[in-house]
Structure formats: structure tokens, C-alpha cells
Design a protein around this motif. Structure first.
Motif, PDB file in Angstrom:
ATOM      1  N   SER A 164      22.680 -11.886  -5.811  1.00  0.00           N
ATOM      2  CA  SER A 164      22.369 -11.378  -7.152  1.00  0.00           C
ATOM      3  C   SER A 164      23.643 -11.140  -7.962  1.00  0.00           C
ATOM      4  N   LEU A 165      23.469 -11.057  -9.265  1.00  0.00           N
ATOM      5  CA  LEU A 165      24.594 -10.773 -10.158  1.00  0.00           C
ATOM      6  C   LEU A 165      25.183  -9.401  -9.842  1.00  0.00           C
ATOM      7  N   ASN A 166      24.326  -8.468  -9.458  1.00  0.00           N
ATOM      8  CA  ASN A 166      24.778  -7.134  -9.082  1.00  0.00           C
ATOM      9  C   ASN A 166      25.668  -7.186  -7.841  1.00  0.00           C
ATOM     10  N   PHE A 192      27.430  -9.734  -6.913  1.00  0.00           N
ATOM     11  CA  PHE A 192      28.688 -10.373  -7.316  1.00  0.00           C
ATOM     12  C   PHE A 192      29.689  -9.301  -7.761  1.00  0.00           C
ATOM     13  N   THR A 201      34.239 -16.658 -18.059  1.00  0.00           N
ATOM     14  CA  THR A 201      32.943 -17.329 -17.960  1.00  0.00           C
ATOM     15  C   THR A 201      32.939 -18.528 -18.904  1.00  0.00           C
ATOM     16  N   ASP A 231      22.739 -20.556 -18.816  1.00  0.00           N
ATOM     17  CA  ASP A 231      23.385 -20.607 -17.503  1.00  0.00           C
ATOM     18  C   ASP A 231      24.885 -20.814 -17.699  1.00  0.00           C
ATOM     19  N   LEU A 263      30.884 -18.539 -13.540  1.00  0.00           N
ATOM     20  CA  LEU A 263      31.709 -17.335 -13.426  1.00  0.00           C
ATOM     21  C   LEU A 263      32.956 -17.719 -12.632  1.00  0.00           C
ATOM     22  N   ASN A 289      25.831 -19.077 -12.439  1.00  0.00           N
ATOM     23  CA  ASN A 289      25.002 -17.916 -12.762  1.00  0.00           C
ATOM     24  C   ASN A 289      23.839 -18.312 -13.670  1.00  0.00           C
ATOM     25  N   GLN A 308      19.802 -13.379 -13.302  1.00  0.00           N
ATOM     26  CA  GLN A 308      20.340 -12.439 -12.318  1.00  0.00           C
ATOM     27  C   GLN A 308      20.719 -13.131 -11.003  1.00  0.00           C
ATOM     28  N   LYS A 309      20.650 -14.456 -10.987  1.00  0.00           N
ATOM     29  CA  LYS A 309      20.958 -15.211  -9.769  1.00  0.00           C
ATOM     30  C   LYS A 309      22.369 -15.800  -9.845  1.00  0.00           C
ATOM     31  N   VAL A 310      23.050 -15.778  -8.694  1.00  0.00           N
ATOM     32  CA  VAL A 310      24.400 -16.344  -8.602  1.00  0.00           C
ATOM     33  C   VAL A 310      24.478 -17.178  -7.323  1.00  0.00           C
TER      34      VAL A 310
END
Length: 217
Positions: free
Chosen positions: A77-79, A81, A91, A114, A117, A126, A129-131
């Protein structure tokens, strides 16, 4: 007397034929045995050739066996990351980069927001919220755990030979944008050969430098 001689001649003729047939049998049996041996030998040779071919294939590196910085799988998740890598250095929208393929590509092509990063030389994709890891550089303390084995910037080609002997045996050179020519090995993504992509691991000055998921356009 004539009949007796005629009968005797017939008996002798049949006896000679039986002897000839009895002499042929062992020869025929030997030929059959030889053919069986040849067939068995051919089967064994084919099996050995298949084993040799299998043994010389580059190894598989499964996503599930990798932990980036000892914590994250390839998708997270982005969190997560932010927790593990911190704030991105920069970015860039994928629409600006225009890659021929991207990880979170959808059939409708709806991914205008999209982006990539960038962090410590590594590149992540990214989407919302998906990485996912696209390219990972072994810089600034970055490392991976592969099946519990730590691989970091100090790991040499010889170190990886213990893990991927076939791939190291087939090591070659690849031109990398902005980096020049680097030594590289290729690892398969799955055991069944379903994926068209593979994983490239690059070396610089005999030490591991980066890891990149490659997929054809």
C-alpha cells in the motif's frame, strides 16, 4: 520299394527344414534383444538430455520469496511505502513517461493519474493506494531478503552464484540507459513458464546494483 524311398525322402526333407528353423530362432531372438537394448538406450538418452536441459535453465525468483528491506513484498500500500521508504524523492505521471507496459494497466486504459515514485534510485509504480516495485536499487542501505538470505550492496557475483548457479553461469552484458553496459543475469518469474516477463539483476564493479522486472511490449 519306390514308395518306401519316397516316404523316406519326405521325412528327411522335413527334418532338414526343422533344423534350419531351429537354427534361425536364436539369431532372431538375439536381434530382438539387440533392438530392445537399442530402444531402452534411446529412451535413457532422451531422459538424460531432458534432465540436462532442465538443469541448465536459469532459476526462478518468485515474488512471494522476496522481502524488500526485509518487510515488503512486491505489491503493497501507499501507506506502507511511506513507513518503509519514507517520502518519495520525486514523482512523474506515467502519461508523461509513456511506458509501453505498466504494472497496474487496466483493459479500459483508465490510469491517467497513475505515476512513478522515485526513491533512492529505485522506481515504484503507484495507482491510487496501490504501489508495486518496478526497479529496485541497492543503494542507501536498501536490501532484499530472498528466502531469508540477505542480499545488499555488498553482495558479489560470487555470492549470488551460491543461490543462482545457472543464471550466473549464463551471465552477460546489457546496455542500461544512463548507466552504460552492466553485467546482468536473468531469472524466470514462474516455474511453469507462463509469464512472458522475467527479472533482470544487474551488477556494477562485481557487486549487485539493481533488480528490475522486465515485460515485453
Amino acid at each position: 520299394m519306390k514308395y518306401f524311398l519316397l516316404i523316406l525322402a519326405v521325412i528327411l526333407f522335413q527334418s532338414c527344414n526343422q533344423k534350419k528353423e531351429s537354427k534361425k530362432d536364436p539369431v532372431t531372438q538375439k536381434e530382438i534383444q539387440k533392438n530392445e537394448v537399442k530402444t531402452d538406450s534411446a529412451i535413457q538418452n532422451i531422459s538424460k538430455a531432458a534432465e540436462i536441459k532442465k538443469d541448465t535453465l536459469d532459476e526462478v525468483m518468485l515474488e512471494e520469496d522476496i522481502r524488500f528491506n526485509g518487510k515488503l513484498r512486491r505489491f503493497f500500500s501507499l501507506n506502507d511505502f511511506g513507513k518503509v521508504f519514507g517520502k518519495a524523492d520525486s514523482t512523474r505521471l506515467l502519461s508523461e513517461e509513456q511506458p509501453c507496459t505498466y504494472i497496474f494497466e487496466t483493459p479500459d486504459g483508465n490510469g491517467m493519474n497513475d505515476k512513478y515514485l522515485y526513491k533512492s534510485g529505485s522506481r515504484f509504480e503507484n495507482s491510487g493506494q496501490k504501489v508495486a516495485v518496478d526497479e529496485f536499487r541497492f543503494l542507501n542501505g536498501n536490501y532484499i531478503l530472498y528466502k531469508g538470505i540477505k542480499i545488499d550492496s555488498k553482495s558479489t557475483i560470487n555470492d549470488l552464484k551460491q543461490i543462482f548457479p545457472n543464471a550466473i553461469r549464463n551471465i552477460g552484458n546489457l546496455d542500461v540507459d544512463g548507466e552504460g553496459t552492466l553485467q546482468a543475469i536473468t531469472l524466470r518469474e514462474d516455474k511453469e513458464g507462463i509469464s512472458d516477463g522475467h527479472i533482470n539483476i544487474f551488477f556494477k564493479n562485481n557487486r549487485i546494483y539493481s533488480l528490475h522486472w522486465w515485460f515485453p511490449c
